[in-house]
Write a protein that holds these residues in place. Structure first.
Motif, mmCIF file in Angstrom:
data_model
loop_
_atom_site.group_PDB
_atom_site.id
_atom_site.type_symbol
_atom_site.label_atom_id
_atom_site.label_comp_id
_atom_site.label_asym_id
_atom_site.label_seq_id
_atom_site.Cartn_x
_atom_site.Cartn_y
_atom_site.Cartn_z
ATOM 1 N N VAL A 84 0.869 -1.178 0.000
ATOM 2 C CA VAL A 84 0.000 0.000 0.000
ATOM 3 C C VAL A 84 0.899 1.219 0.000
ATOM 4 N N ASP A 85 0.677 2.109 -0.962
ATOM 5 C CA ASP A 85 1.502 3.309 -1.089
ATOM 6 C C ASP A 85 0.977 4.387 -0.137
ATOM 7 N N VAL A 86 1.548 4.413 1.075
ATOM 8 C CA VAL A 86 1.144 5.375 2.102
ATOM 9 C C VAL A 86 2.124 6.549 2.063
ATOM 10 N N PRO A 87 1.640 7.780 1.907
ATOM 11 C CA PRO A 87 2.553 8.939 1.917
ATOM 12 C C PRO A 87 3.373 8.985 3.207
ATOM 13 N N THR A 88 4.607 9.422 3.093
ATOM 14 C CA THR A 88 5.515 9.393 4.240
ATOM 15 C C THR A 88 5.052 10.273 5.391
ATOM 16 N N VAL A 89 4.347 11.352 5.107
ATOM 17 C CA VAL A 89 3.904 12.252 6.172
ATOM 18 C C VAL A 89 2.775 11.608 6.996
ATOM 19 N N TYR A 90 2.098 10.598 6.471
ATOM 20 C CA TYR A 90 1.031 9.898 7.194
ATOM 21 C C TYR A 90 1.601 8.890 8.188
ATOM 22 N N ARG A 91 2.822 8.436 7.979
ATOM 23 C CA ARG A 91 3.391 7.321 8.739
ATOM 24 C C ARG A 91 4.052 7.789 10.031
ATOM 25 N N THR A 92 4.135 6.874 10.990
ATOM 26 C CA THR A 92 4.821 7.164 12.247
ATOM 27 C C THR A 92 6.255 6.651 12.236
ATOM 28 N N ASP A 93 6.632 5.914 11.218
ATOM 29 C CA ASP A 93 7.978 5.331 11.167
ATOM 30 C C ASP A 93 8.885 6.026 10.153
ATOM 31 N N THR A 94 8.537 7.259 9.766
ATOM 32 C CA THR A 94 9.381 8.033 8.854
ATOM 33 C C THR A 94 9.711 9.375 9.499
ATOM 34 N N PRO A 95 10.828 9.977 9.130
ATOM 35 C CA PRO A 95 11.169 11.295 9.697
ATOM 36 C C PRO A 95 10.109 12.355 9.407
ATOM 37 N N ASP A 96 9.545 12.341 8.194
ATOM 38 C CA ASP A 96 8.499 13.327 7.861
ATOM 39 C C ASP A 96 7.274 13.177 8.758
ATOM 40 N N GLY A 97 6.850 11.940 8.968
ATOM 41 C CA GLY A 97 5.681 11.692 9.805
ATOM 42 C C GLY A 97 5.921 12.065 11.259
#
Length: 137
Positions: A84-97
């Motif tokens: 599933v292509d989840v934008p990085t800002v939506y995620r909790t495991d990325t620096p952006d999120g």
């Protein structure tokens, strides 16, 4: 796949598991709570929505989401595998999120503190005025 169950079709008897709320799903997926409904749509998870009706001039009522537990488990696997292509800002495991979540929490805390300061100042001003009026002859 339909994202909303058909209200005319009754639930199957063997489906005894409770549908999950946003917080429960956010604990299972590496996704910020604000974006769980959007990611559920991307992952083809069945969703029950309640609320959200118009209040006219006053906006809309809050919308409450509940997600199908089997679909949530399948989507958790798909999200972990990158299906599933989840934008990085939506995620909790990325620096952006993590950065977006940090700024959201900071803003909420600052605004909450300012609100409490204004409320306290208003109460103190009312007490001062009442005390002044009671002491003046």
């Amino acid at each position: 796949m339909s994202h909303t169950p058909d209200p005319d079709v009754p639930e199957s008897v063997d489906e005894e598991e409770e549908w999950l709320g946003v917080r429960a799903v956010a604990r299972l997926w590496p996704v910020r709570e604000d974006w769980v409904p959007s990611v559920a749509h991307l992952a083809d998870v069945r969703v029950r929505r309640s609320g959200g009706e118009s209040r006219g001039t006053y906006g809309a009522a809050p919308t409450v989401y509940h997600f199908h537990p089997g679909d949530v488990r399948r989507a958790a696997r798909d999200i972990a595998e990158g299906g599933v292509d989840v934008p990085t800002v939506y995620r909790t495991d990325t620096p952006d999120g993590r950065r977006a979540e940090f700024w959201r929490k900071l803003l909420n805390r600052v605004l909450g503190t300012l609100f409490l300061a204004v409320l306290l100042a208003s109460v103190l001003m009312l007490l001062f005025v009442a005390g002044f009026l009671l002491t003046v002859e």
